[in-house]
Design a protein around this motif. Structure first.
Motif, mmCIF file in Angstrom:
data_model
loop_
_atom_site.group_PDB
_atom_site.id
_atom_site.type_symbol
_atom_site.label_atom_id
_atom_site.label_comp_id
_atom_site.label_asym_id
_atom_site.label_seq_id
_atom_site.Cartn_x
_atom_site.Cartn_y
_atom_site.Cartn_z
ATOM 1 N N LEU A 66 38.157 58.099 28.709
ATOM 2 C CA LEU A 66 39.017 56.718 28.334
ATOM 3 C C LEU A 66 39.621 56.400 29.345
ATOM 4 N N LYS A 67 40.057 56.376 29.763
ATOM 5 C CA LYS A 67 39.779 56.009 31.286
ATOM 6 C C LYS A 67 38.568 54.573 31.178
ATOM 7 N N ARG A 68 38.112 54.568 31.305
ATOM 8 C CA ARG A 68 37.080 53.323 31.480
ATOM 9 C C ARG A 68 37.512 52.292 30.374
ATOM 10 N N VAL A 69 37.347 52.899 29.793
ATOM 11 C CA VAL A 69 38.024 52.670 28.650
ATOM 12 C C VAL A 69 39.168 51.293 28.506
ATOM 13 N N LEU A 70 40.148 51.950 28.906
ATOM 14 C CA LEU A 70 41.470 51.470 29.330
ATOM 15 C C LEU A 70 41.615 50.628 30.001
ATOM 16 N N VAL A 71 40.818 50.717 30.912
ATOM 17 C CA VAL A 71 40.486 49.377 32.606
ATOM 18 C C VAL A 71 39.786 48.213 31.993
ATOM 19 N N LEU A 72 38.658 48.745 30.914
ATOM 20 C CA LEU A 72 37.665 47.407 30.442
ATOM 21 C C LEU A 72 39.310 46.809 29.288
ATOM 22 N N LEU A 73 39.669 47.129 28.517
ATOM 23 C CA LEU A 73 40.957 46.765 27.959
ATOM 24 C C LEU A 73 42.121 45.739 28.444
ATOM 25 N N GLN A 74 41.855 46.580 29.992
ATOM 26 C CA GLN A 74 43.129 45.305 30.386
ATOM 27 C C GLN A 74 42.730 44.543 31.323
ATOM 28 N N ALA A 75 41.138 44.455 31.474
ATOM 29 C CA ALA A 75 40.561 42.722 31.679
ATOM 30 C C ALA A 75 40.201 42.041 31.650
ATOM 31 N N GLU A 76 40.048 42.658 29.209
ATOM 32 C CA GLU A 76 40.314 41.900 28.320
ATOM 33 C C GLU A 76 41.667 41.317 28.586
ATOM 34 N N LEU A 77 42.409 42.244 28.874
ATOM 35 C CA LEU A 77 43.993 41.035 28.514
ATOM 36 C C LEU A 77 44.128 40.290 29.361
ATOM 37 N N ASP A 78 43.399 40.533 31.378
ATOM 38 C CA ASP A 78 44.346 39.694 32.383
ATOM 39 C C ASP A 78 43.175 38.865 32.034
ATOM 40 N N LEU A 79 41.836 38.833 31.260
ATOM 41 C CA LEU A 79 41.115 37.522 31.516
ATOM 42 C C LEU A 79 41.410 36.779 30.150
ATOM 43 N N ILE A 80 41.696 37.488 28.652
ATOM 44 C CA ILE A 80 42.607 36.234 27.924
ATOM 45 C C ILE A 80 43.813 35.833 28.629
ATOM 46 N N GLU A 81 44.590 36.020 29.092
ATOM 47 C CA GLU A 81 45.970 35.877 30.181
ATOM 48 C C GLU A 81 45.515 34.676 30.352
ATOM 49 N N THR A 82 44.466 34.881 31.757
ATOM 50 C CA THR A 82 44.122 33.787 32.654
ATOM 51 C C THR A 82 43.387 32.197 31.717
ATOM 52 N N GLN A 83 42.633 33.022 31.153
ATOM 53 C CA GLN A 83 41.899 32.103 30.169
ATOM 54 C C GLN A 83 43.355 30.954 29.104
ATOM 55 N N LYS A 84 44.202 31.411 28.881
ATOM 56 C CA LYS A 84 45.748 30.904 28.271
ATOM 57 C C LYS A 84 46.093 29.917 29.078
#
Length: 630
Positions: A188-206
């Motif tokens: 679950l921790k691994r998946v949580l880190v991956l989700l947060q990285a996706e959120l950061d990536l989307i924020e950077t793209q925006k």
């Protein structure tokens, strides 16, 4: 329970997790043979992901160590030979031993059972994972609604981590790590880190998209306003003003100006674009821009450092002056060696142009100016000469400020524009005759021009921007060195030109002066004969100078007397002419009387006859200079 050996089906670009029901398309022989082998046994197949999806026939080293054990539910063969199977995964399996059977792979493995971990930690992680998953969906990540609803309704933490990892666009390596993690909390921790990285990536793209949008909007706004301004100016001033501005912009782009100069020019150009072309201020800016675009900012000539050629040119143009020629050749030799070292990278390029400023000191008419022109020809550079005699205003060197009516750049910048290159041979003639007045001291202004440490950023008052003078080869001339200020003298190396002796004057007259005067008087070489005795008599009895200017004038006067009767006979062609006889032996046209230049100006006593090797009657001595201790 797992069978002892499992047929292995390699898959590319995907990972299957336990409890999932997935269709698989198999087209490679190694995969089809493994499926057939599983169907003949317990219908259990081990699906393992490839590390490199480009490998067509994978080996055990090309596959990950952890895969998924699946039951084959359905199988269908296609007409093209490929196979479609529907499988249901039921366990994580770590490969213990690989078996390469030639046409397919098999493996012995062990099941990786889930490790529940701390229930409180797992519960908190499940809540956080669901929150991040929902936040990701709100940021624009699209999944089918039924998939979203299914994932959010999952209660099993292990399945929640697996299904989110499967449906998200994570890297294959990250999905494989989720599969290899048996402890549920860690998974679950691994998946949580991956989700947060996706959120950061989307924020950077925006953020990047917003910046790009703002930049585009600003550019469109500026373009719209510029077009409006052009339309207004076109209505007010016509097409001519707009074309003139565009022509200046094109020339500025071609010049590749330094950043400081480019900034100032752009500012003036923008001001000029907003003005009426017939206004007084527009005329001032137009003149300024015309000077800027016509200066040689980056144009230069390549030096010809062939010392043999340079020596031939000096010998061709000048007789005598051996010490002066040797010093000039030494100067060129040093420059050649420095250029060769700079080409090898041993010294910086700017060191090549550093060297002493040559000052030719001597009486009038001994060849100071002409030898500077020969140096320019030997180097293959442009030649520029300005006379500083009687200059009393500092602005003659530094230029006028643009606030004054009729302002112009100084004579240094004017000379560079005349030359058309930034590395000409620049002769500053008569530096000893500079004046001084309430308008400033031009000799002080020359200190910056002739100092190699300062002239790299010489600022003319008219231009208002630095111009590089470090590549200009400055040469100065003077008659009276004691009149040169000590700080200016300190920046120059004096080369003394002595007066000519009679024998040297005779050779100069025969080689240079007589042919030039024949050309100026319109006579051909065969039409007049001037003997060496006649030339020597002119030197000893009609001139008394260190140079040869008066001698050239006397030769010219003599040839004009020879040219007069010839032109008179041509005017009266066909008529008999009376012959007149001159008693003196001088220049005479062929079959014509002998003209004479008049009475001697200097009479030599019989007991004081000057031998050919002695000095001239007018020896030149340099006065002492208290400022330099001489």
């Amino acid at each position: 329970m797992l069978p002892e050996t499992l047929p292995v089906c390699p898959v590319r670009g995907s990972v299957i997790y336990p409890t999932m029901v997935m269709p698989i398309d198999a087209g490679r022989p190694i995969s089809i043979r493994a499926i057939d082998e599983a169907l003949t046994r317990e219908r259990v197949l081990l699906i393992v992901s490839q590390k490199d999806k480009e490998v067509e026939v994978p080996k055990p080293s090309d596959l990950y160590e952890v895969g998924t054990a699946c039951n084959i539910l359905k199988m269908r063969k296609n007409p093209d030979g490929s196979v479609q199977v529907l499988v249901q995964a039921f366990a994580r399996v770590r490969v213990v031993e690989w078996l390469d059977l030639g046409d397919h792979l098999e493996a012995k493995g062990e099941v990786l059972a889930d490790e529940p971990g701390d229930p409180t930690l797992v519960k908190a992680l499940v809540r956080e994972v669901k929150d991040k998953f929902q936040a990701l969906l709100k940021e624009g990540k699209y999944l089918p609604p039924e998939v979203v609803q299914f994932v959010l309704n999952l209660e099993d933490p292990s399945q929640l981590a697996d299904y989110i990892a499967f449906h998200m666009d994570f890297r294959l390596e990250d999905k494989q790590k989720v599969l290899e993690t048996a402890e549920v909390a860690e998974r679950l921790k691994r998946v949580l880190v991956l989700l947060q990285a996706e959120l950061d990536l989307i924020e950077t793209q925006k953020r990047i998209q917003q910046q790009v949008k703002e930049e585009i909007d600003r550019n469109q706004r500026e373009y719209f306003l510029r077009e409006q301004m052009k339309a207004i100016q076109r209505e007010l001033h016509g097409e001519e003003g707009e074309q003139e501005v565009e022509e200046f912009r094109r020339k500025v782009e071609e010049l590749n100006l330094p950043p400081v100069v480019r900034q100032e020019v752009e500012r003036e150009l923008n001001r000029f674009a907003r003005m009426h072309p017939d206004s007084a201020e527009a005329s001032v800016i137009r003149t300024y821009l015309d000077w800027i675009v016509n200066l040689p900012w980056n144009k230069r000539t390549e030096d010809n450092l062939d010392l043999k050629r340079a020596k031939e040119i000096l010998e061709r143009d000048h007789y005598g002056l051996e010490k002066v020629k040797d010093r000039v050749l030494e100067f060129l030799a040093v420059r050649k060696l420095k250029a060769e070292r700079a080409k090898r990278g041993e010294i910086p390029e700017e060191e090549v142009n550093k060297g002493p400023i040559l000052l030719f000191v001597g009486p009038p008419g001994v060849g100071k100016t002409s030898i500077a022109k020969s140096i320019a020809e030997a180097l293959g550079r442009k030649y520029v000469r300005i006379s500083l005699g009687g200059v009393r205003d500092e602005s003659d060197i530094r230029g006028h400020r643009r606030t004054y009516i009729g302002a112009m750049p100084g004579r240094i910048i004017q000379g560079l524009r005349q030359a058309g290159t930034k590395n000409p041979v620049f002769l500053l003639d008569e530096v000893d005759k500079l004046g001084i007045s309430y308008q400033g001291d031009p000799a002080a202004a020359l200190l910056e021009v002739l100092d190699p440490a300062q002239n790299k950023e010489f600022v003319d008052h008219y231009l208002g921007v630095p111009f590089d003078l470090s590549e200009v080869m400055f040469i100065c001339t003077a008659n009276f060195p004691q009149n040169i200020p000590a700080p200016l003298w300190d920046r120059m190396e004096a080369i003394e030109f002595t007066s000519y002796i009679e024998q040297e004057k005779l050779e100069i007259a025969k080689r240079y002066l007589l042919p030039r005067q024949l050309k100026e008087t319109g006579l051909a070489e065969g039409q007049v004969v001037v003997t060496e005795a006649a030339l020597m008599r002119l030197i000893t009895h009609y001139t008394r100078e260190a140079g040869v200017r008066q001698l050239e004038r006397e030769i010219g006067a003599l040839l004009r007397k020879a040219a007069r009767p010839r032109s008179w006979r041509r005017a009266r062609s066909g008529c008999a002419s009376r012959k007149r006889t001159w008693r003196s032996t001088w220049a005479r046209p062929a079959s014509s009387p002998k003209p004479r230049p008049g009475s001697p100006r200097w009479a030599w006593p019989r007991a004081c006859t000057t031998p050919p090797w002695a000095g001239t009657s007018c020896s030149w001595r340099f006065p002492s200079c208290p400022a330099r201790g001489t």
